[in-house]
Design a protein around this motif. Structure first.
Motif, short mmCIF file in Angstrom:
data_model
loop_
_atom_site.label_atom_id
_atom_site.label_comp_id
_atom_site.label_asym_id
_atom_site.label_seq_id
_atom_site.Cartn_x
_atom_site.Cartn_y
_atom_site.Cartn_z
N ARG A 120 -1.75 -3.02 -3.52
CA ARG A 120 -3.04 -3.38 -2.92
C ARG A 120 -3.85 -2.15 -2.52
NH1 ARG A 120 0.41 -6.51 0.10
NH2 ARG A 120 -0.11 -5.24 1.91
N GLY A 121 -3.20 -1.01 -2.38
CA GLY A 121 -3.91 0.19 -1.97
C GLY A 121 -3.07 1.42 -2.21
N TYR A 122 -3.76 2.57 -2.33
CA TYR A 122 -3.08 3.83 -2.62
C TYR A 122 -3.82 4.92 -1.85
CZ TYR A 122 -0.10 6.56 -5.84
OH TYR A 122 0.86 7.35 -6.40
N ASP A 123 -3.15 5.55 -0.92
CA ASP A 123 -3.75 6.61 -0.11
C ASP A 123 -4.29 7.72 -1.03
OD1 ASP A 123 -3.78 7.98 2.75
OD2 ASP A 123 -3.06 9.46 1.29
N LEU A 124 -5.47 8.20 -0.71
CA LEU A 124 -6.13 9.21 -1.54
C LEU A 124 -5.29 10.49 -1.65
CD1 LEU A 124 -8.53 10.06 -3.24
CD2 LEU A 124 -9.68 10.76 -1.14
N ALA A 146 -13.07 2.81 -10.96
CA ALA A 146 -13.58 4.16 -11.19
C ALA A 146 -12.52 5.19 -10.84
CB ALA A 146 -14.85 4.39 -10.39
N ALA A 147 -11.77 4.93 -9.74
CA ALA A 147 -10.70 5.85 -9.35
C ALA A 147 -9.60 5.89 -10.41
CB ALA A 147 -10.11 5.43 -8.00
N GLY A 148 -9.29 4.73 -11.00
CA GLY A 148 -8.29 4.67 -12.06
C GLY A 148 -8.74 5.43 -13.30
N GLN A 149 -10.00 5.32 -13.63
CA GLN A 149 -10.52 6.04 -14.79
C GLN A 149 -10.53 7.54 -14.54
OE1 GLN A 149 -14.27 4.13 -15.63
NE2 GLN A 149 -13.28 2.38 -16.58
N GLU A 182 0.84 -1.19 0.00
CA GLU A 182 0.00 0.00 0.00
C GLU A 182 0.88 1.25 0.00
OE1 GLU A 182 -2.89 -0.07 3.14
OE2 GLU A 182 -3.30 -2.20 2.81
N ILE A 183 0.49 2.23 -0.79
CA ILE A 183 1.22 3.49 -0.83
C ILE A 183 0.55 4.42 0.16
CG2 ILE A 183 1.99 5.44 -2.24
CD1 ILE A 183 3.20 2.66 -2.98
N SER A 184 1.23 4.70 1.25
CA SER A 184 0.74 5.62 2.28
C SER A 184 1.01 7.05 1.82
CB SER A 184 1.47 5.36 3.60
OG SER A 184 2.85 5.64 3.45
N ALA A 185 0.44 8.00 2.52
CA ALA A 185 0.68 9.41 2.20
C ALA A 185 2.16 9.75 2.31
CB ALA A 185 -0.15 10.32 3.10
N SER A 186 2.82 9.23 3.35
CA SER A 186 4.24 9.55 3.54
C SER A 186 5.11 8.88 2.47
CB SER A 186 4.71 9.16 4.94
OG SER A 186 4.55 7.78 5.16
N LEU A 187 4.80 7.64 2.11
CA LEU A 187 5.57 6.97 1.06
C LEU A 187 5.32 7.65 -0.29
CD1 LEU A 187 7.55 4.72 0.41
CD2 LEU A 187 5.60 3.17 0.14
#
Length: 143
Positions: A61-65, A96-99, A28-33
């Motif tokens: 697996r995840g990406y911080d908004l 949808a977020a990717g689009q 997962e990509i956190s805000a800090s990363l």
């Protein structure tokens, strides 16, 4: 290539050929990363003001908004410095977020869901990418 990470995920990033910059993300990509990744990308663009950017997110697996929003803003502000932006989406495919992400960036973005197509495009841009990645793996395992 350099490896940056936190307790949530990791990113390998760096030049794999002249003007070809590769990012491989997992976990997962956190805000800090995400902020750390952007600082590295900004430095890379200062060193080489025109790049072909490839991002492999097949293991993400995840990406911080906030991280995603900051990346979109950065790319939009630096659009003229990207000759190409090729992104392989994570295993969830085209969400949808990717689009929305693709719509916000527009050209020169290519958003792919096929790992083989991503690899084909990367190998065309950087024919010696396998050697660069193998050398990087040996360097990292030696430390």
């Amino acid at each position: 290539m350099e490896l940056i990470s936190d307790r949530f995920g990791s990113i390998s990033l760096g030049w794999v050929a002249p003007n070809v910059y590769l990012v491989r993300a997992s976990g997962e990509i956190s805000a800090s990363l995400g902020a750390l990744q952007l600082s590295r990308l900004e430095a890379a663009l200062e060193a080489q003001p025109l790049m072909r950017y490839f991002s492999d997110c097949r293991e993400l697996r995840g990406y911080d908004l906030l991280a995603r929003s900051n990346f979109v803003r950065f790319v939009l502000a630096q659009r003229k410095k990207f000759a190409e932006l090729t992104l392989l989406t994570w295993s969830d495919g085209m969400s949808a977020a990717g689009q929305a992400f693709a719509s916000a960036i527009g050209d020169p973005l290519v958003l792919l869901s096929s790992p083989s197509e991503f690899d084909r495009r990367l190998f065309l841009a950087a024919p010696r990418v396998r050697e660069a990645l193998t050398a990087n793996e040996h360097r990292l395992s030696a430390h």
